[in-house]
Design a protein around this motif. Sequence first.
Motif, PDB file in Angstrom:
ATOM      1  N   VAL A   1      -2.058  17.027  25.186  1.00 36.11           N
ATOM      2  CA  VAL A   1      -1.146  17.879  24.424  1.00 36.11           C
ATOM      3  C   VAL A   1      -1.137  17.390  22.977  1.00 36.11           C
ATOM      4  O   VAL A   1      -1.677  16.337  22.649  1.00 36.11           O
ATOM      5  CB  VAL A   1       0.289  17.840  24.999  1.00 36.11           C
ATOM      6  CG1 VAL A   1       0.336  18.449  26.387  1.00 36.11           C
ATOM      7  CG2 VAL A   1       0.825  16.413  25.007  1.00 36.11           C
ATOM      8  N   VAL A   2      -0.517  18.185  22.120  1.00 37.23           N
ATOM      9  CA  VAL A   2      -0.306  17.799  20.725  1.00 37.23           C
ATOM     10  C   VAL A   2       1.179  17.539  20.531  1.00 37.23           C
ATOM     11  O   VAL A   2       2.013  18.380  20.898  1.00 37.23           O
ATOM     12  CB  VAL A   2      -0.786  18.891  19.757  1.00 37.23           C
ATOM     13  CG1 VAL A   2      -0.382  18.555  18.326  1.00 37.23           C
ATOM     14  CG2 VAL A   2      -2.292  19.037  19.845  1.00 37.23           C
ATOM     15  N   VAL A   3       1.513  16.393  19.992  1.00 35.98           N
ATOM     16  CA  VAL A   3       2.904  16.030  19.715  1.00 35.98           C
ATOM     17  C   VAL A   3       3.090  15.957  18.206  1.00 35.98           C
ATOM     18  O   VAL A   3       2.364  15.234  17.521  1.00 35.98           O
ATOM     19  CB  VAL A   3       3.262  14.670  20.354  1.00 35.98           C
ATOM     20  CG1 VAL A   3       4.702  14.296  20.038  1.00 35.98           C
ATOM     21  CG2 VAL A   3       3.048  14.724  21.856  1.00 35.98           C
ATOM     22  N   LYS A   4       4.020  16.732  17.695  1.00 33.75           N
ATOM     23  CA  LYS A   4       4.328  16.715  16.265  1.00 33.75           C
ATOM     24  C   LYS A   4       5.617  15.934  16.055  1.00 33.75           C
ATOM     25  O   LYS A   4       6.658  16.270  16.614  1.00 33.75           O
ATOM     26  CB  LYS A   4       4.459  18.125  15.703  1.00 33.75           C
ATOM     27  CG  LYS A   4       4.830  18.151  14.217  1.00 33.75           C
ATOM     28  CD  LYS A   4       4.747  19.538  13.640  1.00 33.75           C
ATOM     29  CE  LYS A   4       3.315  19.953  13.431  1.00 33.75           C
ATOM     30  NZ  LYS A   4       2.655  19.203  12.343  1.00 33.75           N
ATOM     31  N   ARG A   5       5.520  14.898  15.254  1.00 30.61           N
ATOM     32  CA  ARG A   5       6.674  14.044  14.951  1.00 30.61           C
ATOM     33  C   ARG A   5       7.261  14.513  13.623  1.00 30.61           C
ATOM     34  O   ARG A   5       6.676  14.300  12.567  1.00 30.61           O
ATOM     35  CB  ARG A   5       6.218  12.588  14.863  1.00 30.61           C
ATOM     36  CG  ARG A   5       7.334  11.595  14.680  1.00 30.61           C
ATOM     37  CD  ARG A   5       6.748  10.195  14.561  1.00 30.61           C
ATOM     38  NE  ARG A   5       7.773   9.167  14.589  1.00 30.61           N
ATOM     39  CZ  ARG A   5       7.528   7.870  14.445  1.00 30.61           C
ATOM     40  NH1 ARG A   5       6.294   7.447  14.245  1.00 30.61           N
ATOM     41  NH2 ARG A   5       8.517   6.983  14.481  1.00 30.61           N
ATOM     42  N   LEU A   6       8.402  15.181  13.658  1.00 35.97           N
ATOM     43  CA  LEU A   6       8.998  15.777  12.472  1.00 35.97           C
ATOM     44  C   LEU A   6       9.660  14.720  11.599  1.00 35.97           C
ATOM     45  O   LEU A   6      10.120  13.684  12.090  1.00 35.97           O
ATOM     46  CB  LEU A   6      10.032  16.832  12.874  1.00 35.97           C
ATOM     47  CG  LEU A   6       9.520  18.007  13.711  1.00 35.97           C
ATOM     48  CD1 LEU A   6      10.674  18.932  14.058  1.00 35.97           C
ATOM     49  CD2 LEU A   6       8.431  18.779  12.983  1.00 35.97           C
ATOM     50  N   LYS A   7       9.736  15.000  10.307  1.00 36.98           N
ATOM     51  CA  LYS A   7      10.414  14.108   9.378  1.00 36.98           C
ATOM     52  C   LYS A   7      11.381  14.930   8.527  1.00 36.98           C
ATOM     53  O   LYS A   7      11.217  16.133   8.344  1.00 36.98           O
ATOM     54  CB  LYS A   7       9.410  13.387   8.475  1.00 36.98           C
ATOM     55  CG  LYS A   7       8.570  14.326   7.600  1.00 36.98           C
ATOM     56  CD  LYS A   7       7.588  13.548   6.744  1.00 36.98           C
ATOM     57  CE  LYS A   7       6.774  14.496   5.848  1.00 36.98           C
ATOM     58  NZ  LYS A   7       5.792  13.772   5.012  1.00 36.98           N
ATOM     59  N   ASP A   8      12.400  14.277   8.011  1.00 35.35           N
ATOM     60  CA  ASP A   8      13.368  14.886   7.092  1.00 35.35           C
ATOM     61  C   ASP A   8      14.156  16.036   7.717  1.00 35.35           C
ATOM     62  O   ASP A   8      14.552  16.977   7.026  1.00 35.35           O
ATOM     63  CB  ASP A   8      12.668  15.389   5.815  1.00 35.35           C
ATOM     64  CG  ASP A   8      11.922  14.281   5.094  1.00 35.35           C
ATOM     65  OD1 ASP A   8      12.373  13.119   5.180  1.00 35.35           O
ATOM     66  OD2 ASP A   8      10.894  14.571   4.459  1.00 35.35           O
ATOM     67  N   VAL A   9      14.385  16.011   9.028  1.00 40.15           N
ATOM     68  CA  VAL A   9      15.209  17.043   9.670  1.00 40.15           C
ATOM     69  C   VAL A   9      16.672  16.789   9.313  1.00 40.15           C
ATOM     70  O   VAL A   9      17.162  15.662   9.428  1.00 40.15           O
ATOM     71  CB  VAL A   9      15.010  17.020  11.195  1.00 40.15           C
ATOM     72  CG1 VAL A   9      15.981  17.970  11.882  1.00 40.15           C
ATOM     73  CG2 VAL A   9      13.574  17.373  11.542  1.00 40.15           C
ATOM     74  N   VAL A  10      17.376  17.861   8.885  1.00 34.08           N
ATOM     75  CA  VAL A  10      18.761  17.684   8.415  1.00 34.08           C
ATOM     76  C   VAL A  10      19.770  18.398   9.303  1.00 34.08           C
ATOM     77  O   VAL A  10      20.974  18.198   9.126  1.00 34.08           O
ATOM     78  CB  VAL A  10      18.899  18.194   6.964  1.00 34.08           C
ATOM     79  CG1 VAL A  10      18.021  17.399   6.025  1.00 34.08           C
ATOM     80  CG2 VAL A  10      18.587  19.684   6.867  1.00 34.08           C
ATOM     81  N   VAL A  11      19.353  19.212  10.254  1.00 34.68           N
ATOM     82  CA  VAL A  11      20.299  19.979  11.060  1.00 34.68           C
ATOM     83  C   VAL A  11      20.846  19.120  12.194  1.00 34.68           C
ATOM     84  O   VAL A  11      20.273  18.084  12.548  1.00 34.68           O
ATOM     85  CB  VAL A  11      19.625  21.249  11.630  1.00 34.68           C
ATOM     86  CG1 VAL A  11      19.164  22.154  10.517  1.00 34.68           C
ATOM     87  CG2 VAL A  11      18.458  20.883  12.536  1.00 34.68           C
ATOM     88  N   SER A  12      21.925  19.570  12.767  1.00 39.16           N
ATOM     89  CA  SER A  12      22.542  18.856  13.887  1.00 39.16           C
ATOM     90  C   SER A  12      21.724  19.073  15.164  1.00 39.16           C
ATOM     91  O   SER A  12      20.826  19.920  15.215  1.00 39.16           O
ATOM     92  CB  SER A  12      23.967  19.360  14.108  1.00 39.16           C
ATOM     93  OG  SER A  12      23.949  20.723  14.528  1.00 39.16           O
ATOM     94  N   LYS A  13      22.082  18.306  16.181  1.00 39.84           N
ATOM     95  CA  LYS A  13      21.364  18.428  17.454  1.00 39.84           C
ATOM     96  C   LYS A  13      21.518  19.827  18.041  1.00 39.84           C
ATOM     97  O   LYS A  13      20.542  20.406  18.545  1.00 39.84           O
ATOM     98  CB  LYS A  13      21.884  17.386  18.434  1.00 39.84           C
ATOM     99  CG  LYS A  13      21.185  17.432  19.780  1.00 39.84           C
ATOM    100  CD  LYS A  13      21.694  16.355  20.712  1.00 39.84           C
ATOM    101  CE  LYS A  13      20.959  16.415  22.049  1.00 39.84           C
ATOM    102  NZ  LYS A  13      21.421  15.388  22.995  1.00 39.84           N
ATOM    103  N   ARG A  14      22.725  20.385  17.975  1.00 37.93           N
ATOM    104  CA  ARG A  14      22.944  21.722  18.536  1.00 37.93           C
ATOM    105  C   ARG A  14      22.128  22.774  17.779  1.00 37.93           C
ATOM    106  O   ARG A  14      21.498  23.640  18.384  1.00 37.93           O
ATOM    107  CB  ARG A  14      24.440  22.058  18.476  1.00 37.93           C
ATOM    108  CG  ARG A  14      24.785  23.434  19.047  1.00 37.93           C
ATOM    109  CD  ARG A  14      24.269  23.576  20.468  1.00 37.93           C
ATOM    110  NE  ARG A  14      24.458  24.928  20.995  1.00 37.93           N
ATOM    111  CZ  ARG A  14      23.801  25.395  22.057  1.00 37.93           C
ATOM    112  NH1 ARG A  14      22.930  24.632  22.694  1.00 37.93           N
ATOM    113  NH2 ARG A  14      24.027  26.627  22.482  1.00 37.93           N
TER     114      ARG A  14
END
Length: 660
Positions: free
Chosen positions: A379-392
């Motif tokens: 599979v391909v896993v993308k590791r995001l950076k600089d996410v600012v939104v809440s978990k919900r």
Amino acid sequence: MRVVVVMVLWVAMMMLLSFCYVVSSEPVQDKQALLEFLSKTPHENRLQWNSSVSACSWVGVQCDSNNSYVYSLRLPGVGLVGEIPPNTLSRLSQLRVLSLRSNRLSGQIPQDFSQLKLIRGLYLQNNAFSGDLPGSLAGLPRLARLDLSRNSLSGGIPFSLNNLTRLTGLFLENNNFSGPLPNLHIQSLKEFNVSNNNLNGSIPEALSKSFSADSFRGNLDLCGDPLPPCNNSFFPSPIPSPSAIIPPVSPIKKKTHKKLNNPAIIAISVGCGLILLLLLLILFLCLRRRKSRRPAKPTKPVIPRTAGAGGAVGEAGTSSSKDEIGAGSAEAERNKLVFLDAGIYSFDLEDLLRASAEVLGKGSVGTSYKAVLEEGTTVVVKRLKDVVVSKREFEVQMEGLGKVKHENIVPLRAFYYSKDEKLLVYDFMPAGSLSALLHGSRGSGRTPLDWDNRMKIALSAARGLAHLHVASKVVHGNIKASNILLRTDLEACISDFGLNPLFGTSTPPNRVAGYRAPEVVETRKATFKSDVYSFGVLLLELLTGKAPNQASLGEDGIDLPRWVQSVVREEWTAEVFDVELMRFQNIEEEMVQLLQIAMACVSTVPDQRPGIQEVVRMIEDMNRAETDDGLRQSSDDPSKGSDGQTPPQGSRTPVSALTP
């Protein structure tokens, strides 16, 4: 006697003629190659090569003892500019040393350097060469020193360098090489440096044992001895539970040579007694406090479990240590891998932690990894950076994107959210990206991307984007060639869609440099119309073969749409198209039609751009209008038109039709 005198005179005359021949000998062919090189390469006036004298007396030129061929050419820092013209220096068939260091040479390292079969030292450092390291250099059997440091070379370091069995020094530092280090087994190699590149993975054992850390520093994703050890996972392993952390017990050394006296024994006994009483008191207080907090009716502990096969969302299983009362629910929540397609994959977070990972690329929103699980699933896993939104907010966005299904869209299969990590899981596309296929090495042996396949990619990508806009109401926000992935039949699939809302309005303006619509610079908000603009840039990329941020588009940083417009302003569109397309016949009309569609998409006024559905219709109409006049054939001269001649006046396109 007379006969002897005649013979002596004859011998003397022969010797004189031989001496005159040696003195006046001239490497004619090498001299012509050098003059042609200098005439085709812009340079400063530091070289004063006079064609009326022997080339062996020129600055930087060294010939053999008989002046019959050029042995060495050393031109460091003489102000040479631009690309090395082909079929010039490669004609110096007896050349042993070539040094062009510290100039301003650019472009790719010529493939025809492979003809320098006797060369021992090649010094091209401190220039501006770009592109891949040509594999043809591995065919130089006597090469001992290769210095390409301090350039802008990219791509991978080829394994074929192992063919250079006489190599003693290899210097590739301060470039843009990427990918893993090949396992080089060159016994003669004494000096080696690949520092300050973009290499990743572990250092091969043969290199780690022979060279110090200074040879590898400056590659952030390179690991292993003599650098810090590798972590095979693409994100940190979970923190072990407190019960798993057991401090080491120091062994008690027995001292038999000295006996304790009575006062010491009494003191130790009293101390142990006090400590035991203190522990009993603490235990009593804890039990009493726990009893006072116990509810009237006992409840079962919350234990995370995997959703049934019929459920829409599955949760990854957790270890038994996470099922304990109090800590179980929090630990399970932190390590939850949420699947958006039940039954497609059957692995959990622990499987991902154990998977071997390979960096596929670092994009504007994060880093992508190819993860091969123990059971063989890829599979391909993308590791995001600089996410600012809440978990919900993150979960709601992912669940919406998980519902997007189309044959020309890479589906989102699962996601993971924690305080420190945000991961997305996609299907692996073995054919790679359009960017790699279009801008890969253009040296010998490359199979050009033909026109039919470019049209197939353009149409299938447009259909995928149309489904996002019309059926799913999703703005992609990051259309670019590296996000157009290809199936084995070269049908395009769009990836990384709908992620912009995760980064808020603070998204840096250079997130999609080269593809960004003008209005996005001001508002930093992607729209359906800005997606169309980015897609238009993608069509221009397919037509021109140039990346949108390619330096050769102009010294003033002109973008690809403006560069195309400036070229066709004189009503001469042939210079716009990729030279690799010039070998195919009967495609000029279609190329011009697609160029017109692209220029409509990149209009600076958003309302003047067509909708993506209209773009799909126009490309489909082009395909239906194709004629069956015969197979498209290759022309021997890419600079000519489809019939080997300069395109006629009728093939020019009015500038009014191409002005956005």
